[in-house]
Design an enzyme around this catalytic site. Structure first.
Site, PDB file in Angstrom:
ATOM      1  N   HIS A   1       1.708  -3.468   7.482  1.00 29.38           N
ATOM      2  CA  HIS A   1       1.885  -2.051   7.129  1.00 29.38           C
ATOM      3  C   HIS A   1       0.801  -1.582   6.155  1.00 29.38           C
ATOM      4  O   HIS A   1       0.846  -0.450   5.669  1.00 29.38           O
ATOM      5  CB  HIS A   1       3.288  -1.790   6.542  1.00 29.38           C
ATOM      6  CG  HIS A   1       3.608  -2.641   5.352  1.00 29.38           C
ATOM      7  ND1 HIS A   1       4.873  -3.026   5.021  1.00 29.38           N
ATOM      8  CD2 HIS A   1       2.806  -3.212   4.430  1.00 29.38           C
ATOM      9  CE1 HIS A   1       4.846  -3.781   3.928  1.00 29.38           C
ATOM     10  NE2 HIS A   1       3.599  -3.900   3.560  1.00 29.38           N
TER      11      HIS A   1
ATOM     12  N   ASP B   1      -4.510  -3.602   1.774  1.00 26.08           N
ATOM     13  CA  ASP B   1      -4.772  -4.958   1.290  1.00 26.08           C
ATOM     14  C   ASP B   1      -6.256  -5.286   1.284  1.00 26.08           C
ATOM     15  O   ASP B   1      -6.696  -6.146   0.529  1.00 26.08           O
ATOM     16  CB  ASP B   1      -4.052  -5.958   2.187  1.00 26.08           C
ATOM     17  CG  ASP B   1      -2.596  -5.614   2.381  1.00 26.08           C
ATOM     18  OD1 ASP B   1      -1.766  -6.102   1.611  1.00 26.08           O
ATOM     19  OD2 ASP B   1      -2.289  -4.839   3.301  1.00 26.08           O
TER      20      ASP B   1
END
Lengths: 457, 457
Positions: free
Chosen positions: A170, A266
């Site tokens: 996600h 990330d």
């Protein structure tokens, strides 16, 4: 309707996200959700919450729970893998040991935990066993692979087994934090991102149909410094974590400057240049007070929050009263159930998924897993061709990251300890062959790595 | 017959090698050899030797000499480029400066000189000018590119100009030193090598038709230690250099162990692992007394020998008497004239050349120059498909080496100083961004790099 099996269901927060998403899809009414975990206590917590929540929202979903994975795979149409073998404790010890050998905060893709410990052994070995079970028990099922390392793990499965697999994360949703910072109406923002999992880049960024990168450039020039000095940057608290807004940190902007595209989610921490991460001081310079998610401060906060959430789930599972305040009936933002609905019911959707490249990103091999926009539907998953990425990004980030995946998979497949050492020789902190070999040998000698120690000869 | 133009003819030893080869080919009688050098004195030496030698061997070759490159390109069928812009002096200063910044023996592919100084700027800029002249003055001619860096330079030309170019080196002949050490009859040895220039690997090694790698393995097990302790290893003197036999050194054998194939020739030093090269002590451990060709000892010996050979050529050019004792009429081992004869006269030959990959080596892009066996003839140059290389070799040597080529070319094409810094950030000795940037800035500030300093902004 579909039979969905969730492996690693003991993480109640994640199980409840999927449950909410299923309950919100009328086309998935009468489906079966099968929960699996080897930790009976955590499984029971998740199962209790699932049953109560389904009743409360009047869903006709059927739910089951098993500690035996093989029983749960029979008849599955979709298998969601969210397993973290051995939990996080051993990884913290491995990280500390690495620090003693000269590798601050551990080895691997900036965050050693992504690899499930040295060589990602435990995770890869689990994925291999799971895929073999699926080939036998539900050969037509899709594996929705969301356990880390998504890049290495899903690539292993697509190359070495017959299972239909897709990697899901996600992290890409963090583009919304850019829109928010630029004060853009999210409904009029459109984006495409491409790369590898945890290494994705904002390939196309539009506002009302026009290129929005100039708006970002304006913000960097006119507003970034004030933002980084403000409380909003320092004190930002997202859903579960208390540390700076890394998506709009100096480190993210520097990675944009170096590579020509903005890193997303990330990526900001796992694909930023190594010299941002040499010590806590460097991390704080680039990722703000606390040094970002992966520092000793940020990561401890993450682990504490994880424990707190699990404790809360346990308390909720035995409480009386509505679960809706805790799990409101709105989409979780996760894509797993979107995939299920798209494939099972031909509800076409454009999602951000990890599948083999087949020239979606130019200049990367066909059999390497890329994270790109994908059209999902009854005909399967079709990558959307995104074209080429900037030369600096390819030469300094993408291909080196791909090589680390290849080194890890090749060491796993060939059981080569030397392969792990050679992988580590490419770490910029390695000063000698003896240093790298010393750490690999020490890691493989840890009690929980007994099988890994036998595997890597 | 063919019109052959040699650019950089002032190196008399190399010019005389090509001359001998031409004179040995009856099919090239009546050809024209045009010598070009901007150093008039060296050019005159080479021209005098050429004329005298041709007369002595009764060749009908016509020879000419020009300091103006453009005059010499008109009517050329083949242009051989052997130019080293600025000579070796500045490179020694650059190497010393790099040492002061923490980069022992300079930056680049273990041997900074390959790159023609920082970013290979001087060589690449020359290749670009030469190719433009050729497009204008002899658009049908072949460019036989033998000046370093062959990999970067020839790749630049094949990608960015219309000139037909091929890269040529003689390093692959070092396979003969393996055969010699194993006491094999060279006539019954057959080999195929593949890789990039200065990064080639013994892909197939046969003796009397059978795999000869087991013979090498036997030698390593039974004889290598005694050899490395013997005078034969230490005192070996090849044609021009006085240092150990690097082709059969512990470093070469270690590279074979790590990569699964034996490195050949220059590969032993330029593509061996970085931890073989951290200081003179490491170099001596892996490459024998003196530390191999690139150490402060080996390289000084090479430069002294170069000077001595040039002085001898000068003396010979004004002497009386036969040149045959110095330049015996036997093939030089260089491939340049083989290419000319193959293409001009359709004398098909299988040579070891550098041309764009087009899947000759699996897993490398089509537009990357590879050094592979090539069938040369009137129909041009056709790579022989050699298949795949071992995974460790690809992941730890070949693709990282390719990325350095890409970084250097991209920095040159885009004029990006940051690109050079990012290239250097991948050097295992770089400890910080400031260190790398400091060295790049210092190198570009040297007087002879004024144009480079303007180019890389």
């Amino acid at each position: 309707m579909a039979n969905v099996t969730l492996i690693g269901a003991g993480s109640s927060a994640f199980s409840m996200s999927l449950l909410r998403d299923i309950c919100l899809k009328p086309s998935l009414a009468d489906s079966t959700l099968t929960l699996v975990d080897i930790d009976e206590r955590r499984l029971n917590t998740a199962a209790a919450l699932t049953e109560r929540y389904s009743r409360e929202v009047k869903s006709s979903l059927r739910s089951r729970a098993f500690t035996d994975r093989r029983k749960a795979l029979e008849g599955a149409d979709f298998v969601i893998c969210a397993v973290k073998v051995g939990g996080y404790g051993p990884l913290e010890c491995e990280r500390e040991l690495a620090g003693q050998h000269g590798y601050y905060r551990g080895i691997g893709d900036r965050v050693s935990c992504y690899y499930g410990g040295v060589g990602a052994y435990h995770q890869l070995a689990f994925f291999e066993r799971l895929a073999k079970d699926m080939e036998e028990l539900c050969p037509e099922a899709w594996l929705i692979q969301t356990a880390n390392p998504v890049f290495e793990g899903t690539n292993y499965i697509t190359r070495h087994t017959k299972v239909k697999a897709v990697g899901v994360c996600h992290g890409h949703l963090a583009y919304r934090r850019i829109a928010e910072r630029l004060k853009l109406d999210l409904g009029r923002v459109s984006v495409q991102m491409a790369g590898f999992n945890h290494c994705i880049w904002l390939k196309d960024f539009r506002y009302e149909g026009h290129d929005a990168y100039p708006l970002l450039d304006d913000w960097i020039r006119d507003e970034s410094k004030a933002y980084w000095e403000s409380d909003r940057y320092e004190a930002r608290v997202n859903e579960i974590l208390a540390f700076s807004d890394d998506q709009m940190s100096p480190g993210a902007i520097d990675a944009y400057r170096l590579n020509g595209l903005m890193p997303i989610g990330d990526t900001v921490r796992s694909a930023s240049p190594w010299w941002h991460h040499t010590d806590l001081q460097a991390k704080e310079k680039w990722y703000g007070p606390g040094g970002g998610f992966d520092s000793e401060i940020g990561w401890s906060s993450y682990l504490r929050e994880k424990d707190a959430i699990q404790a809360k789930s346990l308390a909720l599972s035995t409480s009386i009263g509505s679960l809706l305040p805790e799990y409101p009936p709105v989409p979780s933002g996760e894509q797993h159930i979107e995939i299920v609905d798209a494939i099972a019911n031909d509800k076409e959707a454009c999602l951000q998924l990890n599948i083999p490249n087949r020239d979606a990103v130019e200049g990367l091999p066909d059999d390497v897993l890329v994270e790109v926009p994908v059209l999902a539907g009854a005909r399967g998953l079709q990558a959307i061709h995104v074209g080429s990425l900037p030369a600096n990004l390819m030469n300094n980030v993408m291909i080196p990251r791909m090589l680390n995946m290849e080194r890890i998979l090749d060491a796993y497949v060939s059981g080569s300890r030397e392969g792990l050492v050679l992988w580590l020789m490419n770490d910029p902190r390695t000063r000698s062959y003896e240093q790298a070999k010393g750490l690999i040998d020490s890691l493989l000698a840890l009690p929980w790595n007994a099988k890994a120690g036998e595997h890597y000869r």
